[in-house]
Scaffold this active site. Structure first.
Site, PDB file in Angstrom:
ATOM      1  N   CYS A  98       0.813  -1.222   0.000  1.00 37.71           N
ATOM      2  CA  CYS A  98       0.000   0.000   0.000  1.00 37.71           C
ATOM      3  C   CYS A  98       0.850   1.277   0.000  1.00 37.71           C
ATOM      4  CB  CYS A  98      -0.988  -0.035   1.166  1.00 37.71           C
ATOM      5  SG  CYS A  98      -2.408   1.011   0.873  1.00 37.71           S
ATOM      6  N   ARG A 135     -12.715   6.375  -1.028  1.00 36.74           N
ATOM      7  CA  ARG A 135     -11.561   5.543  -0.676  1.00 36.74           C
ATOM      8  C   ARG A 135     -11.887   4.132  -1.139  1.00 36.74           C
ATOM      9  NH1 ARG A 135      -7.461   7.274   2.313  1.00 36.74           N
ATOM     10  NH2 ARG A 135      -6.772   5.224   2.962  1.00 36.74           N
ATOM     11  N   HIS A 197      -3.623  -5.481   2.323  1.00 35.92           N
ATOM     12  CA  HIS A 197      -3.351  -5.640   3.747  1.00 35.92           C
ATOM     13  C   HIS A 197      -4.031  -6.936   4.189  1.00 35.92           C
ATOM     14  CE1 HIS A 197      -2.076  -1.428   4.225  1.00 35.92           C
ATOM     15  NE2 HIS A 197      -3.119  -1.069   3.532  1.00 35.92           N
TER      16      HIS A 197
HETATM   17  N1  GLN Z   1      -2.032   7.069   2.308  1.00 36.34           N
HETATM   18  C1  GLN Z   1      -2.134   6.211   1.143  1.00 36.34           C
HETATM   19  C2  GLN Z   1      -3.542   6.261   0.481  1.00 36.34           C
HETATM   20  O1  GLN Z   1      -4.474   6.691   1.097  1.00 36.34           O
HETATM   21  C3  GLN Z   1      -1.806   4.772   1.521  1.00 36.34           C
HETATM   22  C4  GLN Z   1      -2.774   4.190   2.542  1.00 36.34           C
HETATM   23  C5  GLN Z   1      -2.321   2.854   3.113  1.00 36.34           C
HETATM   24  O2  GLN Z   1      -1.127   2.553   3.193  1.00 36.34           O
HETATM   25  N2  GLN Z   1      -3.312   2.036   3.571  1.00 36.34           N
HETATM   26  O3  GLN Z   1      -3.671   5.819  -0.656  1.00 36.34           O
END
Ligand code: GLN
Length: 251
Positions: A98, A135, A197
């Protein structure tokens, strides 16, 4: 066999890049090595610590929110970036999850529009469309190497891949890199970037063993890993697939 071999893993920014339990990947690798008599060593490298490509078989960097990524991007540019590129060219296994995946690319443009330079190990770039953008959150299933990877995604950034890499996996359920092209993650040599994840590796023992074998085979061509009792891991994988396939199918 692999008994008696050594696997040294450099864990980058463990205190900063450790979101959604990504440290679980290290614990999974540790168990899968030690149960086979492989000497598994972890070196934790924070900001300012030097990465020595000759002293490791594997590198891991986890995910983080934009704030921590800003802190890490500086260190990548000034301290670890060159060594990471050298490690990639030496076929060291690099697993980046990520936010860590995003920072392996050319740049990460965060929600505030600030462009963070990446380590330029992967020919990818990432753009977060802004705080109001959807998101990408939820369980993911993707096709990889004739089997499936299951995990959990939570990112705002949209990652696009260039000529120099191929996607790690093909999305079956979920969003993946950008919710448009059906790709999840990116691969260049032994560098594996992913949005998964979960943690990723405990839910995907086949992929975990693939990484261990790949790391050890750099020096020991005939390495083979004995099977482990993966009943719990397979059950977690099946449950994750069940949950994910109830989601919107992209591909
Ligand atoms: N901050 C980054 C995003 O929002 C990565 C998020 C994360 O590592 N879960 O894409």
């Amino acid at each position: 066999m692999a008994k008696g071999l050594k696997l040294r893993l450099a864990h980058l920014y463990p205190k900063l890049m450790n979101i959604y339990g990504d440290r679980g990947n290290i614990m999974c690798l540790q168990r899968r090595c030690r149960e086979r008599g492989i000497d598994f060593e972890v070196q934790e490298l924070g900001p300012g610590d030097k990465l020595k490509p000759k002293d490791c078989e594997m590198v891991f960097i986890g995910g983080a929110q934009d704030r921590e990524q800003r802190l890490v991007a500086d260190d990548l540019r000034t301290v670890k970036g060159k060594a990471l590129k050298e490690a990639a060219e030496r076929n060291v296994v690099i697993l980046a999850v990520c936010g860590g995946y995003q920072l392996m690319g050319k740049f990460y443009r965060g929600a505030d529009g600030e462009e963070l330079p990446g380590a330029d190990v992967l020919d990818i770039w990432t753009v977060h469309p802004g705080p109001g953008a959807r998101r990408f959150i939820g369980n993911v299933v993707a096709r990889w190497n004739g089997t499936t990877l299951a995990g959990f995604e939570n990112h705002g950034g949209r990652t696009y891949v260039g000529e120099g890499v191929r996607p790690l996996a093909e999305i079956v359920a979920g969003y993946g890199n950008n919710g448009e092209d059906g790709g999840e993650g990116a691969v260049y040599r032994n560098v594996f970037g992913t949005y998964l994840h979960g943690s990723l590796l405990p839910k995907n023992p086949v992929f975990a063993d693939f990484l261990i074998e790949t790391a050890l085979r750099r020096r020991h061509k005939d390495v083979s890993l004995a099977a482990l009792d993966d009943g719990a891991e397979r059950a977690a994988h099946a449950e994750a697939v069940r949950l994910a396939t109830g989601r919107r199918i992209i591909a």
